[in-house]
Design an enzyme around this catalytic site. Structure first.
Site, PDB file in Angstrom:
ATOM      1  N   LYS A  32      -4.824  -9.319  -6.239  1.00  0.00           N
ATOM      2  CA  LYS A  32      -6.137  -9.598  -5.664  1.00  0.00           C
ATOM      3  C   LYS A  32      -7.140  -8.495  -5.985  1.00  0.00           C
ATOM      4  O   LYS A  32      -6.754  -7.338  -6.178  1.00  0.00           O
ATOM      5  CB  LYS A  32      -6.016  -9.821  -4.162  1.00  0.00           C
ATOM      6  CG  LYS A  32      -5.968  -8.554  -3.344  1.00  0.00           C
ATOM      7  CD  LYS A  32      -6.033  -8.836  -1.860  1.00  0.00           C
ATOM      8  CE  LYS A  32      -6.132  -7.513  -1.113  1.00  0.00           C
ATOM      9  NZ  LYS A  32      -7.439  -7.188  -0.610  1.00  0.00           N
ATOM     10  N   LYS A  68     -10.729  -3.045  -3.104  1.00  0.00           N
ATOM     11  CA  LYS A  68     -11.553  -1.820  -3.096  1.00  0.00           C
ATOM     12  C   LYS A  68     -10.762  -0.627  -3.596  1.00  0.00           C
ATOM     13  O   LYS A  68     -11.295   0.270  -4.208  1.00  0.00           O
ATOM     14  CB  LYS A  68     -11.949  -1.438  -1.662  1.00  0.00           C
ATOM     15  CG  LYS A  68     -12.842  -2.362  -0.948  1.00  0.00           C
ATOM     16  CD  LYS A  68     -13.191  -1.708   0.396  1.00  0.00           C
ATOM     17  CE  LYS A  68     -13.320  -2.726   1.488  1.00  0.00           C
ATOM     18  NZ  LYS A  68     -12.118  -2.934   2.283  1.00  0.00           N
ATOM     19  N   LYS A  87       0.823  -1.218   0.000  1.00  0.00           N
ATOM     20  CA  LYS A  87       0.000   0.000   0.000  1.00  0.00           C
ATOM     21  C   LYS A  87       0.852   1.261   0.000  1.00  0.00           C
ATOM     22  O   LYS A  87       0.495   2.238  -0.657  1.00  0.00           O
ATOM     23  CB  LYS A  87      -0.950   0.004   1.207  1.00  0.00           C
ATOM     24  CG  LYS A  87      -2.102  -0.978   1.030  1.00  0.00           C
ATOM     25  CD  LYS A  87      -3.212  -0.702   2.010  1.00  0.00           C
ATOM     26  CE  LYS A  87      -4.392  -1.621   1.734  1.00  0.00           C
ATOM     27  NZ  LYS A  87      -5.466  -1.461   2.717  1.00  0.00           N
TER      28      LYS A  87
HETATM   29  N1  AQP Z   1      -9.620 -10.296  -3.242  1.00  0.00           N
HETATM   30  C1  AQP Z   1      -9.966 -10.857  -2.101  1.00  0.00           C
HETATM   31  N2  AQP Z   1     -10.220 -12.196  -2.036  1.00  0.00           N
HETATM   32  C2  AQP Z   1     -10.583 -12.779  -0.866  1.00  0.00           C
HETATM   33  N3  AQP Z   1     -10.741 -12.093   0.289  1.00  0.00           N
HETATM   34  C3  AQP Z   1     -10.523 -10.761   0.259  1.00  0.00           C
HETATM   35  N4  AQP Z   1     -10.595  -9.812   1.205  1.00  0.00           N
HETATM   36  C4  AQP Z   1     -10.261  -8.614   0.669  1.00  0.00           C
HETATM   37  N5  AQP Z   1      -9.969  -8.759  -0.628  1.00  0.00           N
HETATM   38  C5  AQP Z   1     -10.132 -10.082  -0.917  1.00  0.00           C
HETATM   39  C6  AQP Z   1     -10.984 -10.053   2.583  1.00  0.00           C
HETATM   40  O1  AQP Z   1     -12.057  -9.209   2.896  1.00  0.00           O
HETATM   41  C7  AQP Z   1     -11.985  -8.865   4.279  1.00  0.00           C
HETATM   42  C8  AQP Z   1     -12.126  -7.392   4.451  1.00  0.00           C
HETATM   43  O2  AQP Z   1     -11.038  -6.731   3.844  1.00  0.00           O
HETATM   44  P1  AQP Z   1     -10.624  -5.305   4.385  1.00  0.00           P
HETATM   45  O3  AQP Z   1     -11.735  -4.359   4.210  1.00  0.00           O
HETATM   46  O4  AQP Z   1     -10.132  -5.455   5.767  1.00  0.00           O
HETATM   47  O5  AQP Z   1      -9.435  -4.827   3.527  1.00  0.00           O
HETATM   48  P2  AQP Z   1      -8.418  -5.520   2.604  1.00  0.00           P
HETATM   49  O6  AQP Z   1      -8.095  -6.891   3.054  1.00  0.00           O
HETATM   50  O7  AQP Z   1      -7.256  -4.600   2.443  1.00  0.00           O
HETATM   51  O8  AQP Z   1      -9.328  -5.604   1.305  1.00  0.00           O
HETATM   52  P3  AQP Z   1      -9.437  -4.631   0.090  1.00  0.00           P
HETATM   53  O9  AQP Z   1     -10.720  -4.882  -0.589  1.00  0.00           O
HETATM   54  O10 AQP Z   1      -8.219  -4.747  -0.748  1.00  0.00           O
HETATM   55  O11 AQP Z   1      -9.524  -3.202   0.717  1.00  0.00           O
HETATM   56  P4  AQP Z   1      -8.562  -1.966   0.563  1.00  0.00           P
HETATM   57  O12 AQP Z   1      -8.358  -1.804  -0.894  1.00  0.00           O
HETATM   58  O13 AQP Z   1      -9.328  -0.846   1.199  1.00  0.00           O
HETATM   59  O14 AQP Z   1      -7.325  -2.312   1.296  1.00  0.00           O
HETATM   60  C9  AQP Z   1     -10.651  -9.396   4.798  1.00  0.00           C
HETATM   61  O15 AQP Z   1     -10.879 -10.607   5.501  1.00  0.00           O
HETATM   62  C10 AQP Z   1      -9.876  -9.652   3.543  1.00  0.00           C
HETATM   63  O16 AQP Z   1      -8.922 -10.678   3.702  1.00  0.00           O
END
Ligand code: AQP
Length: 327
Positions: free
Chosen positions: A195, A198, A112
């Site tokens: 992956k 968001k 990030k």
């Molecule tokens: N691509 C993914 N496949 C499977 N699981 C996923 N998770 C996120 N992306 C995937 C799981 O969703 C839960 C919530 O995620 P988060 O909001 O804590 O943030 P993150 O893991 O950093 O997910 P994002 O979507 O990529 O958010 P941003 O971009 O804001 O950082 C977690 O259990 C995560 O593992």
């Protein structure tokens, strides 16, 4: 009864990866576990947020939990910043358990912070995994259902719990991560090597849970595919493998049956049917979402915060005693 805890950041549009990797498991687990699900707004502010959008998203993410099947009568649902003990325990763990050497290994921070200048990344982004450990350890969590990208952070929570227990005596349960096999890492539609996320730069990376029918069809039509034209589940076809995983998880169909259905057909037919499968899942979800009012959600969050706070305060009393604060 064993305890489970997990959360999602209200940091953008929730997508199929968040659902298939995490929330889907929560729905199943709430019947077997004493379950707590949090909207982790303190994590969201580790990167810049617009205050009005953040406020709206906190309520919407809660509505999504409920519309996806989290039952507030079975599970505790609350907003992280409503329970100040999360930040209090984070600070204590920062000081007495976490080491710079642990934190420098965290790959999510590297990913990030690399998106902008690492020098300009917030200190909070660096410390995020310790806050996540505090979230988990406050509630005597046994099992943490997460996607694969969060496993390293759950491992850190395990390390911090063990280190604290060793120094001060038994205080924290050492938690276990829980993953789903095919859903643990849903990949980006525009780049099957990364992956689904968001915060991806392009909205074509993900299918948001609130995307409408036409947007879903368009995104799936545009999704990257591999060379060749056969619908086969293989490591040599990572883009297709990801799309077949989504198809299988949402339809309940076995992967081998999906492959069989598309013998002699091409990617076009498969993608058009995949769009139907995704829409069949999203439509009833979106209808349920629309029926939940802000007032209803605020009441659920108020009740949830009350329950969570009682537990968190009890844990913090023990932690403070152990480290030598005067209670
Ligand atoms: N691509 C993914 N496949 C499977 N699981 C996923 N998770 C996120 N992306 C995937 C799981 O969703 C839960 C919530 O995620 P988060 O909001 O804590 O943030 P993150 O893991 O950093 O997910 P994002 O979507 O990529 O958010 P941003 O971009 O804001 O950082 C977690 O259990 C995560 O593992």
């Amino acid at each position: 009864m064993k305890k489970t805890f997990s959360g999602v950041q209200p940091s953008g549009d929730l997508h199929l990866g968040n659902y298939l990797g995490a929330i889907r498991n929560w729905v199943r687990m709430q019947d077997e576990y004493d379950a707590t699900f949090c909207v982790v707004d303190l994590h969201a502010i580790t990167v810049e947020q617009n205050p009005d959008e953040l406020r709206r998203r906190i309520l919407d993410v809660t509505k999504m939990y409920i519309a996806l099947g989290i039952d507030p009568d079975k599970s505790t649902i609350f907003v992280q910043s409503d329970v100040v003990e999360h930040t209090e325990l984070c600070w204590i763990l920062n000081c007495v358990s976490a080491r710079m050497g642990d934190m420098e290994k965290m790959t999510q921070f590297k990913d990030k912070s690399a998106r902008g200048s690492a020098q300009r990344a917030s200190v909070g982004l660096f410390d995020y995994p310790v806050l996540m450990a505090a979230d988990i350890l406050l509630y005597d969590t046994n099992v943490v259902p997460v996607g694969e990208d969060q496993v390293q952070h759950v491992e850190l929570a395990r390390t911090l719990a063990r280190r604290f227990n060793k120094k001060f005596g038994d205080t924290f349960i050492v938690p276990q991560p829980k993953l789903t096999k095919e859903g643990k890492r849903i990949m980006g539609l525009d780049d099957p090597i990364k992956k689904m996320s968001k915060s991806a730069t392009s909205k074509d990376n993900y299918i948001a849970l609130m995307d409408d029918v036409e947007v879903v069809r368009k995104k799936i039509r545009k999704a990257v595919t591999d060379s060749g034209s056969e619908v086969i589940y293989s490591d040599n076809k990572p883009a297709l493998q990801n799309l077949i995983n989504i198809y299988s998880l949402l339809s309940g169909k076995e992967i081998a049956d999906i492959e069989n259905d598309y013998i002699g057909k091409g990617y076009g037919d498969f993608k058009s049917d995949l769009a139907d499968v995704v829409i069949a899942f999203l439509k009833p979800f979106q209808e349920k979402f629309a029926k939940i009012s802000d007032d209803e959600v605020k009441q659920i969050l108020k009740n949830g915060a009350k329950t969570a706070k009682i537990r968190a305060q009890e844990k913090m009393k023990l932690v403070k005693e152990k480290i030598g604060f005067v209670i």
